[in-house]
Design a protein around this motif. Structure first.
Motif, PDB file in Angstrom:
ATOM      1  N   ALA A 179      41.185  35.945  41.788  1.00 26.79           N
ATOM      2  CA  ALA A 179      40.978  36.930  41.315  1.00 26.79           C
ATOM      3  C   ALA A 179      40.146  37.221  42.716  1.00 26.79           C
ATOM      4  N   ASN A 180      39.076  36.460  43.084  1.00 28.41           N
ATOM      5  CA  ASN A 180      38.591  37.459  44.044  1.00 28.41           C
ATOM      6  C   ASN A 180      39.174  37.455  45.565  1.00 28.41           C
ATOM      7  N   ALA A 181      39.896  36.858  45.470  1.00 24.51           N
ATOM      8  CA  ALA A 181      41.152  36.460  47.173  1.00 24.51           C
ATOM      9  C   ALA A 181      41.549  37.565  46.408  1.00 24.51           C
ATOM     10  N   LEU A 182      42.203  38.075  45.599  1.00 25.30           N
ATOM     11  CA  LEU A 182      43.336  38.982  45.856  1.00 25.30           C
ATOM     12  C   LEU A 182      42.404  41.202  45.829  1.00 25.30           C
ATOM     13  N   ASN A 183      40.883  40.767  45.028  1.00 27.68           N
ATOM     14  CA  ASN A 183      39.817  42.064  44.991  1.00 27.68           C
ATOM     15  C   ASN A 183      39.199  41.992  45.878  1.00 27.68           C
ATOM     16  N   LEU A 184      39.136  40.766  46.560  1.00 26.39           N
ATOM     17  CA  LEU A 184      37.620  41.026  46.688  1.00 26.39           C
ATOM     18  C   LEU A 184      38.019  40.624  49.094  1.00 26.39           C
ATOM     19  N   GLY A 213      46.532  47.530  40.423  1.00 22.65           N
ATOM     20  CA  GLY A 213      46.602  46.534  41.947  1.00 22.65           C
ATOM     21  C   GLY A 213      44.962  46.028  41.842  1.00 22.65           C
ATOM     22  N   VAL A 214      44.081  45.866  40.957  1.00 21.03           N
ATOM     23  CA  VAL A 214      43.254  44.828  40.395  1.00 21.03           C
ATOM     24  C   VAL A 214      44.053  43.931  39.532  1.00 21.03           C
ATOM     25  N   TYR A 215      43.264  43.104  39.940  1.00 23.93           N
ATOM     26  CA  TYR A 215      43.916  41.840  39.026  1.00 23.93           C
ATOM     27  C   TYR A 215      42.387  41.367  38.208  1.00 23.93           C
ATOM     28  N   HIS A 216      42.882  41.139  36.948  1.00 21.86           N
ATOM     29  CA  HIS A 216      41.548  41.257  35.808  1.00 21.86           C
ATOM     30  C   HIS A 216      42.132  39.888  35.409  1.00 21.86           C
ATOM     31  N   ASP A 217      40.851  39.242  35.535  1.00 17.18           N
ATOM     32  CA  ASP A 217      40.616  37.700  34.741  1.00 17.18           C
ATOM     33  C   ASP A 217      40.999  37.610  32.969  1.00 17.18           C
TER      34      ASP A 217
END
Length: 271
Positions: A179-184, A213-217
């Motif tokens: 998630a952090n790779a995609l969002n940050l 466009g935002v990945y939600h865990d």
């Protein structure tokens, strides 16, 4: 310094909505429970049955707010300790985050600024919590929607120094890394290269979805192949004691859960 468990195997997050499913699923070596959802003196019968079968049950807290600047709420730590005692748990855990500030509760796990000052606060709170718990204590990396500016170290360096100064263990959540790779734009492979692998207690695996466009865990969707690939990246560096599937909503069929557990076991076994 707490030692990681020698072997846990493949587990699943126990939830009241799937308690019967968990009890009958093949290949469940252990379970994790949300500590705040339990009362130490009135455990659900299905959890007591699992313990009677010899299945380890590990309490996982979500509300200690160990990175918060406010005084640690030791009543919450004492509750975690009581639940652990009732379950005869070998270890307990929470997150590297804060959830409260200024008398308000975010209702969400909030990331910490990766500064020396923030690390000092976290270390002090973890040390106090450990003195109350009297059990090996593991902390988990979280999924975040933002990063604080002026970071003084990488996330892996931050966690590595935390383990050195407190002796705590780590839960590596590969779904949160994804998630952090995609969002940050963070680098999960670099994280795995830098993290103190010998301090890993176990691994979390979960699914999510992209919205706008935002990945939600979400913990409510199937585990993406990329998350299993990250588990494989970790497995290529070390054999973690265990891996756990988290599912908190939109529960699928028993067969689908069993298939996800089997996929996790395949990666964990290196096959």
């Amino acid at each position: 310094m707490a030692e990681p468990p020698s072997r846990l195997g493949v587990g699943i997050g126990w939830r009241p909505e799937i308690d019967r499913t968990v009890a009958r699923l093949p290949g469940v070596d252990w379970v994790e429970v949300i500590a705040e959802n339990l009362h130490a003196h009135e455990l659900p019968a299905s959890l007591s049955d699992l313990r009677a079968r010899g299945v380890p049950v590990l309490p996982h807290a979500v509300s200690l707010s160990l990175g918060g600047a406010e005084v640690l709420d030791t009543h919450r730590v004492e509750h975690l300790a009581a639940v652990a005692a009732a379950l005869d748990a070998p270890m307990v855990s929470d997150h590297v985050c804060f959830v409260r500030a200024g008398g308000l509760d975010a209702g969400h796990l909030m990331p910490l600024p990766r500064t020396r000052t923030a690390l000092d606060v976290l270390v002090a709170n973890v040390t106090l919590a450990q003195s109350i718990l009297g059990l090996p204590f593991a902390l988990e990396n979280i999924a975040a929607m933002l990063e604080w500016p002026d970071a003084e170290m990488s996330e892996a360096e931050f966690l590595g120094e935390l383990t050195e100064r407190t002796g705590c263990l780590l839960i590596v959540d590969v779904a949160n890394l994804y998630a952090n790779a995609l969002n940050l734009g963070s680098d999960p492979v670099r994280f795995l290269d830098e993290i103190p692998l010998e301090r890993i207690a176990y691994v979390h695996v979960a699914g999510g979805e992209s919205i706008g466009g935002v990945y939600h865990d979400t913990h409510a969707h199937p585990v993406p192949p990329a998350v299993l690939e990250l588990l494989g990246e970790l497995r290529s560096r070390t054999v973690p004691p265990g891996a756990l599937l988290e599912r908190d909503d939109r529960y699928p069929t028993d067969g689908e859960l069993a298939a996800e557990l089997a996929a996790i076991r395949k990666v964990l076994d290196g096959s």
